[in-house]
Design a protein around this motif. Structure first.
Motif, mmCIF file in Angstrom:
data_model
loop_
_atom_site.group_PDB
_atom_site.id
_atom_site.type_symbol
_atom_site.label_atom_id
_atom_site.label_comp_id
_atom_site.label_asym_id
_atom_site.label_seq_id
_atom_site.Cartn_x
_atom_site.Cartn_y
_atom_site.Cartn_z
ATOM 1 N N VAL A 44 0.036 -73.906 80.118
ATOM 2 C CA VAL A 44 -1.379 -73.791 79.816
ATOM 3 C C VAL A 44 -1.522 -73.275 78.391
ATOM 4 C CG1 VAL A 44 -1.573 -71.441 80.744
ATOM 5 C CG2 VAL A 44 -3.599 -72.901 80.650
ATOM 6 N N VAL A 45 -2.499 -73.804 77.666
ATOM 7 C CA VAL A 45 -2.818 -73.293 76.338
ATOM 8 C C VAL A 45 -3.640 -72.034 76.542
ATOM 9 C CG1 VAL A 45 -4.079 -73.756 74.206
ATOM 10 C CG2 VAL A 45 -2.779 -75.580 75.304
ATOM 11 N N VAL A 46 -3.300 -70.966 75.816
ATOM 12 C CA VAL A 46 -3.992 -69.687 75.991
ATOM 13 C C VAL A 46 -4.632 -69.224 74.691
ATOM 14 C CG1 VAL A 46 -2.564 -68.919 77.917
ATOM 15 C CG2 VAL A 46 -1.829 -68.424 75.601
ATOM 16 N N LYS A 47 -5.650 -68.407 74.828
ATOM 17 C CA LYS A 47 -6.296 -67.787 73.676
ATOM 18 C C LYS A 47 -5.688 -66.402 73.534
ATOM 19 C CE LYS A 47 -10.601 -70.223 74.363
ATOM 20 N NZ LYS A 47 -12.022 -70.121 74.675
ATOM 21 N N TYR A 48 -4.746 -66.289 72.600
ATOM 22 C CA TYR A 48 -4.055 -65.021 72.405
ATOM 23 C C TYR A 48 -3.641 -64.925 70.942
ATOM 24 C CZ TYR A 48 -1.765 -60.879 74.155
ATOM 25 O OH TYR A 48 -1.440 -59.571 74.424
ATOM 26 N N PRO A 49 -3.712 -63.735 70.357
ATOM 27 C CA PRO A 49 -3.350 -63.600 68.934
ATOM 28 C C PRO A 49 -1.894 -63.993 68.680
ATOM 29 C CG PRO A 49 -4.453 -61.625 69.735
ATOM 30 C CD PRO A 49 -4.174 -62.480 70.931
ATOM 31 N N ILE A 50 -1.697 -64.872 67.715
ATOM 32 C CA ILE A 50 -0.356 -65.369 67.382
ATOM 33 C C ILE A 50 0.590 -64.209 67.065
ATOM 34 C CG2 ILE A 50 0.963 -66.751 65.703
ATOM 35 C CD1 ILE A 50 -0.695 -68.490 67.547
ATOM 36 N N GLY A 51 0.107 -63.209 66.341
ATOM 37 C CA GLY A 51 0.959 -62.090 65.940
ATOM 38 C C GLY A 51 1.415 -61.196 67.077
ATOM 39 N N LYS A 52 0.810 -61.339 68.253
ATOM 40 C CA LYS A 52 1.160 -60.471 69.386
ATOM 41 C C LYS A 52 1.908 -61.206 70.493
ATOM 42 C CE LYS A 52 -2.688 -57.352 68.628
ATOM 43 N NZ LYS A 52 -3.792 -56.621 69.235
ATOM 44 N N LEU A 53 2.371 -62.414 70.219
ATOM 45 C CA LEU A 53 3.036 -63.200 71.259
ATOM 46 C C LEU A 53 4.281 -62.520 71.817
ATOM 47 C CD1 LEU A 53 2.828 -66.873 69.938
ATOM 48 C CD2 LEU A 53 1.400 -65.738 71.639
ATOM 49 N N LYS A 54 5.073 -61.921 70.945
ATOM 50 C CA LYS A 54 6.340 -61.340 71.395
ATOM 51 C C LYS A 54 6.152 -60.135 72.301
ATOM 52 C CE LYS A 54 9.163 -63.097 67.701
ATOM 53 N NZ LYS A 54 10.142 -62.866 66.686
ATOM 54 N N SER A 55 5.032 -59.428 72.154
ATOM 55 C CA SER A 55 4.818 -58.234 72.967
ATOM 56 C C SER A 55 3.911 -58.477 74.171
ATOM 57 C CB SER A 55 4.226 -57.116 72.108
ATOM 58 O OG SER A 55 2.946 -57.499 71.622
ATOM 59 N N ALA A 56 3.378 -59.691 74.319
ATOM 60 C CA ALA A 56 2.466 -59.989 75.430
ATOM 61 C C ALA A 56 3.204 -60.002 76.762
ATOM 62 C CB ALA A 56 1.797 -61.335 75.194
ATOM 63 N N ARG A 57 2.520 -59.535 77.794
ATOM 64 C CA ARG A 57 3.071 -59.520 79.152
ATOM 65 C C ARG A 57 2.123 -60.277 80.068
ATOM 66 N NH1 ARG A 57 6.806 -58.922 76.636
ATOM 67 N NH2 ARG A 57 8.000 -57.064 76.282
ATOM 68 N N LEU A 58 2.705 -61.015 81.031
ATOM 69 C CA LEU A 58 1.940 -61.799 81.986
ATOM 70 C C LEU A 58 1.863 -61.059 83.310
ATOM 71 C CD1 LEU A 58 0.533 -64.483 82.779
ATOM 72 C CD2 LEU A 58 2.812 -65.341 83.397
ATOM 73 N N TYR A 59 0.651 -61.028 83.878
ATOM 74 C CA TYR A 59 0.427 -60.344 85.151
ATOM 75 C C TYR A 59 -0.164 -61.319 86.160
ATOM 76 C CZ TYR A 59 1.132 -56.068 82.549
ATOM 77 O OH TYR A 59 1.672 -55.080 81.768
#
Length: 116
Positions: A44-59
């Motif tokens: 799925v395409v998500v709306k999330y800041p590119i610079g924070k991809l590495k620290s993002a967590r999925l719940y």
């Protein structure tokens, strides 16, 4: 000369004003339909800041899935909540590839997914 100076000052003032407006926080909820990639993997395409991809967590319903940055083949073959959040070099928005905790279809299992 006066017009140029006035235009420049106006542009600087407008830029400063726009800088002061707080940025809208990204909506962590994922509401789009998930597309089956293969096996247990959905994308799925998500709306999330590119610079924070590495620290993002999925719940999934408030419970953390993972581990993050899993290999796409493992996500497809093993499933069990593995995921990867990435951006292709030719894309401008991030893509989430993931599997649910029990390898069910996220479009029909009734659970809610969010990124933080």
């Amino acid at each position: 000369m006066r017009v140029t100076l006035g235009s420049t000052l106006f542009a600087l003032a407008a830029s400063g004003f726009l800088y002061m407006i707080p940025q809208e926080a990204p909506d962590p909820r994922i509401r789009q339909s998930f597309r089956l990639w293969q096996g247990h993997a959905y994308v799925v395409v998500v709306k999330y800041p590119i610079g924070k991809l590495k620290s993002a967590r999925l719940y999934e319903n408030g419970k953390a899935l993972g581990p993050p940055n899993s290999d796409p083949q493992d996500i497809s073959l093993k499933g069990s909540g593995l995921y990867k959040l990435y951006r292709q070099s030719d894309e401008t928005t991030p893509i989430l590839m993931f599997s649910t905790s029990d390898n069910t279809d996220p479009n029909t299992n009734g659970r809610k997914y969010r990124l933080e």
